[in-house]
Design a protein around this motif. Sequence first.
Motif, PDB file in Angstrom:
ATOM      1  N   LEU A 240       0.911  -1.176   0.144  1.00 37.87           N
ATOM      2  CA  LEU A 240       0.062  -0.041  -0.027  1.00 37.87           C
ATOM      3  C   LEU A 240       0.771   1.129  -0.030  1.00 37.87           C
ATOM      4  CD1 LEU A 240      -2.676   1.463   0.084  1.00 37.87           C
ATOM      5  CD2 LEU A 240      -2.425   1.183   2.712  1.00 37.87           C
ATOM      6  N   ARG A 241       2.056   1.270   0.596  1.00 39.54           N
ATOM      7  CA  ARG A 241       2.711   2.192   0.882  1.00 39.54           C
ATOM      8  C   ARG A 241       3.546   2.484  -0.565  1.00 39.54           C
ATOM      9  NH1 ARG A 241       8.347   3.172   3.601  1.00 39.54           N
ATOM     10  NH2 ARG A 241       8.250   5.369   4.359  1.00 39.54           N
ATOM     11  N   ALA A 242       3.826   1.426  -1.293  1.00 34.24           N
ATOM     12  CA  ALA A 242       4.355   1.873  -2.388  1.00 34.24           C
ATOM     13  C   ALA A 242       3.474   2.266  -3.471  1.00 34.24           C
ATOM     14  CB  ALA A 242       5.003   0.226  -3.118  1.00 34.24           C
ATOM     15  N   ARG A 243       2.135   1.992  -3.350  1.00 35.83           N
ATOM     16  CA  ARG A 243       1.040   2.514  -4.178  1.00 35.83           C
ATOM     17  C   ARG A 243       0.787   3.840  -4.014  1.00 35.83           C
ATOM     18  NH1 ARG A 243      -1.176  -2.461  -3.263  1.00 35.83           N
ATOM     19  NH2 ARG A 243      -2.882  -1.386  -1.801  1.00 35.83           N
ATOM     20  N   GLU A 244       0.405   4.177  -2.649  1.00 36.47           N
ATOM     21  CA  GLU A 244       0.051   5.390  -2.124  1.00 36.47           C
ATOM     22  C   GLU A 244       0.937   5.965  -1.029  1.00 36.47           C
ATOM     23  OE1 GLU A 244      -4.017   5.091  -0.999  1.00 36.47           O
ATOM     24  OE2 GLU A 244      -4.469   3.328  -2.488  1.00 36.47           O
ATOM     25  N   PRO A 245       2.072   6.298  -1.475  1.00 32.10           N
ATOM     26  CA  PRO A 245       3.091   6.840  -0.367  1.00 32.10           C
ATOM     27  C   PRO A 245       2.706   7.810   0.628  1.00 32.10           C
ATOM     28  CG  PRO A 245       3.687   7.512  -2.470  1.00 32.10           C
ATOM     29  CD  PRO A 245       2.776   6.521  -2.704  1.00 32.10           C
ATOM     30  N   ALA A 276     -10.181   5.880  23.642  1.00 29.41           N
ATOM     31  CA  ALA A 276     -10.398   6.704  22.547  1.00 29.41           C
ATOM     32  C   ALA A 276      -9.316   6.696  21.537  1.00 29.41           C
ATOM     33  CB  ALA A 276     -10.675   8.214  22.720  1.00 29.41           C
ATOM     34  N   ALA A 277      -8.116   6.574  21.970  1.00 30.48           N
ATOM     35  CA  ALA A 277      -6.779   6.290  21.167  1.00 30.48           C
ATOM     36  C   ALA A 277      -6.846   4.983  20.767  1.00 30.48           C
ATOM     37  CB  ALA A 277      -5.708   6.546  22.272  1.00 30.48           C
ATOM     38  N   MET A 278      -7.344   4.188  21.600  1.00 34.97           N
ATOM     39  CA  MET A 278      -7.415   2.834  20.815  1.00 34.97           C
ATOM     40  C   MET A 278      -8.382   2.652  19.599  1.00 34.97           C
ATOM     41  SD  MET A 278      -7.284  -0.139  23.812  1.00 34.97           S
ATOM     42  CE  MET A 278      -5.676  -0.416  24.717  1.00 34.97           C
ATOM     43  N   SER A 279      -9.499   3.038  19.797  1.00 31.66           N
ATOM     44  CA  SER A 279     -10.555   3.302  18.641  1.00 31.66           C
ATOM     45  C   SER A 279      -9.773   3.811  17.338  1.00 31.66           C
ATOM     46  CB  SER A 279     -11.816   3.702  18.915  1.00 31.66           C
ATOM     47  OG  SER A 279     -12.534   2.980  20.159  1.00 31.66           O
ATOM     48  N   GLU A 280      -9.240   5.196  17.620  1.00 32.04           N
ATOM     49  CA  GLU A 280      -8.696   5.835  16.605  1.00 32.04           C
ATOM     50  C   GLU A 280      -7.728   4.966  15.971  1.00 32.04           C
ATOM     51  OE1 GLU A 280      -6.451   9.866  15.084  1.00 32.04           O
ATOM     52  OE2 GLU A 280      -6.942   9.517  17.406  1.00 32.04           O
ATOM     53  N   ALA A 281      -6.761   4.304  16.576  1.00 33.35           N
ATOM     54  CA  ALA A 281      -5.639   3.483  15.934  1.00 33.35           C
ATOM     55  C   ALA A 281      -6.499   2.149  15.181  1.00 33.35           C
ATOM     56  CB  ALA A 281      -4.776   2.890  17.243  1.00 33.35           C
ATOM     57  N   HIS A 282      -7.409   1.673  15.839  1.00 29.98           N
ATOM     58  CA  HIS A 282      -8.151   0.580  14.954  1.00 29.98           C
ATOM     59  C   HIS A 282      -8.601   0.999  13.625  1.00 29.98           C
ATOM     60  CE1 HIS A 282      -9.797  -3.257  14.110  1.00 29.98           C
ATOM     61  NE2 HIS A 282     -10.814  -2.706  13.866  1.00 29.98           N
ATOM     62  N   ALA A 283      -9.038   2.234  13.792  1.00 26.56           N
ATOM     63  CA  ALA A 283      -9.741   2.701  12.447  1.00 26.56           C
ATOM     64  C   ALA A 283      -8.560   2.961  11.411  1.00 26.56           C
ATOM     65  CB  ALA A 283     -10.379   4.214  12.747  1.00 26.56           C
ATOM     66  N   ILE A 284      -7.389   3.381  11.745  1.00 26.13           N
ATOM     67  CA  ILE A 284      -6.301   3.582  10.949  1.00 26.13           C
ATOM     68  C   ILE A 284      -5.788   2.207  10.467  1.00 26.13           C
ATOM     69  CG2 ILE A 284      -3.821   4.323  10.911  1.00 26.13           C
ATOM     70  CD1 ILE A 284      -4.649   6.524  12.878  1.00 26.13           C
ATOM     71  N   LEU A 285      -5.731   1.217  11.447  1.00 23.92           N
ATOM     72  CA  LEU A 285      -5.204  -0.009  10.885  1.00 23.92           C
ATOM     73  C   LEU A 285      -6.346  -0.784   9.819  1.00 23.92           C
ATOM     74  CD1 LEU A 285      -4.189  -1.200  14.356  1.00 23.92           C
ATOM     75  CD2 LEU A 285      -2.502  -1.016  12.757  1.00 23.92           C
ATOM     76  N   HIS A 286      -7.510  -0.449  10.229  1.00 28.59           N
ATOM     77  CA  HIS A 286      -8.525  -0.966   9.109  1.00 28.59           C
ATOM     78  C   HIS A 286      -8.389  -0.208   7.717  1.00 28.59           C
ATOM     79  CE1 HIS A 286     -12.735  -1.773   7.307  1.00 28.59           C
ATOM     80  NE2 HIS A 286     -12.301  -0.630   6.936  1.00 28.59           N
ATOM     81  N   ARG A 287      -7.913   1.325   7.877  1.00 30.23           N
ATOM     82  CA  ARG A 287      -7.750   1.822   6.655  1.00 30.23           C
ATOM     83  C   ARG A 287      -6.274   1.295   5.831  1.00 30.23           C
ATOM     84  NH1 ARG A 287      -8.157   8.000   7.390  1.00 30.23           N
ATOM     85  NH2 ARG A 287      -7.819   8.094   5.250  1.00 30.23           N
ATOM     86  N   VAL A 288      -5.361   1.007   6.489  1.00 32.95           N
ATOM     87  CA  VAL A 288      -4.138   0.534   5.986  1.00 32.95           C
ATOM     88  C   VAL A 288      -4.285  -1.145   5.640  1.00 32.95           C
ATOM     89  CG1 VAL A 288      -2.669   2.144   6.929  1.00 32.95           C
ATOM     90  CG2 VAL A 288      -2.989  -0.204   8.082  1.00 32.95           C
ATOM     91  N   GLY A 289      -5.510  -1.643   5.758  1.00 34.44           N
ATOM     92  CA  GLY A 289      -5.639  -2.938   5.221  1.00 34.44           C
ATOM     93  C   GLY A 289      -5.396  -4.122   6.103  1.00 34.44           C
TER      94      GLY A 289
END
Length: 354
Positions: A240-245, A276-289
């Motif tokens: 993903l980082r290679a496609r969308e750095p 709250a920090a955990m929920s935000e972190a999970h949302a980001i982990l979802h977005r990075v696949g």
Amino acid sequence: MSQTPRVEPHAAQASPVPAAGERRGVGAAHAKAILFGEHAVVYGAPAIAIPVDSLTAEATIDVGGPAGLRIASSLYTGPVAGAPARLTPVVTVIRAALERAGLPELARCEASSSTAANSSAPGAVAEGPGATVTIASSIPHERGLGSSAAVAAAIARAAFDLAGAELDSETLFDLIQTAERVAHGTPSGIDARTVAATGAIRFNRGSVAPIRIGEPLILAFADTGHPGSTAQAVASVQALRAREPASTDALLSRLAEIAEHSIDDLAMGDRGAVGAAMSEAHAILHRVGVSSDRLDAIVAAACDAGATGAKLTGGGLGGCIIAVADSEAHAEQIGVAMRGAGAERTWTVEVPAA
């Protein structure tokens, strides 16, 4: 660290008492969980991790009996030479630990001829001393809880105990990493450090610092029942980082910021902010696949049950969820909700104030 598992994932079996005249070395290590910083840690960002003392790996090495080096475990019992490929990290650390502990005669106790080299072959006769490495673990395999690192640590400690030699922290780290490189390719080192830690740590580029826990942190853990794959998840993020750095780096940077800011929240005992920090972190982990439908459903169930926040822990694509609870009773309620959403088992972990 006071921790009460609701369900033990695997029952550990005690090894038999050695016969008179035999020598024995014993070792143990605990599981780990990453609170914040998964995947960002691969790129040099900080991560926050805790030991999970209620889940353990134990190893014993008994010298004596038939010649040859053997393994006894729930996954395989028999000569080291016949161990399946999935146990290659274990075989690697057994040999390396025995060598480093000053017991090369045990590390190399194989047959001298090509026919006898595989002592599992009919009629093969191993030469040299005999030793059996018995492994018992209550840490679920491939769930992001450091199972392979904990087993490696337990084996290393057993080898040095057998030799009557001192095992310093850096040698222990090196031996765990020897196995982790075989298991995971290029491990960050966070598992190796945390399975040997006595409290919560901040891990960054190989360095470790203890962090303060201002108030007890009650966590409800859930096992999805599906194995995670750190190597696969890391490769997915790299792709993903290679496609969308630009966008991927921004997400990883935010994960790093969340991990760093959590240190103050943990020190103040602010469960709401930690959740709250955990929920935000999970949302980001979802977005990075690296999340999955089941992980997302269990996280949602935990929050619906009143958790102040929840997230996957470890590499993702399976594995475990952690959720912040108000009390042990509340953690049990969250556990019921998570099992209703598909979790295979749940348990409660208390990270004490320290």
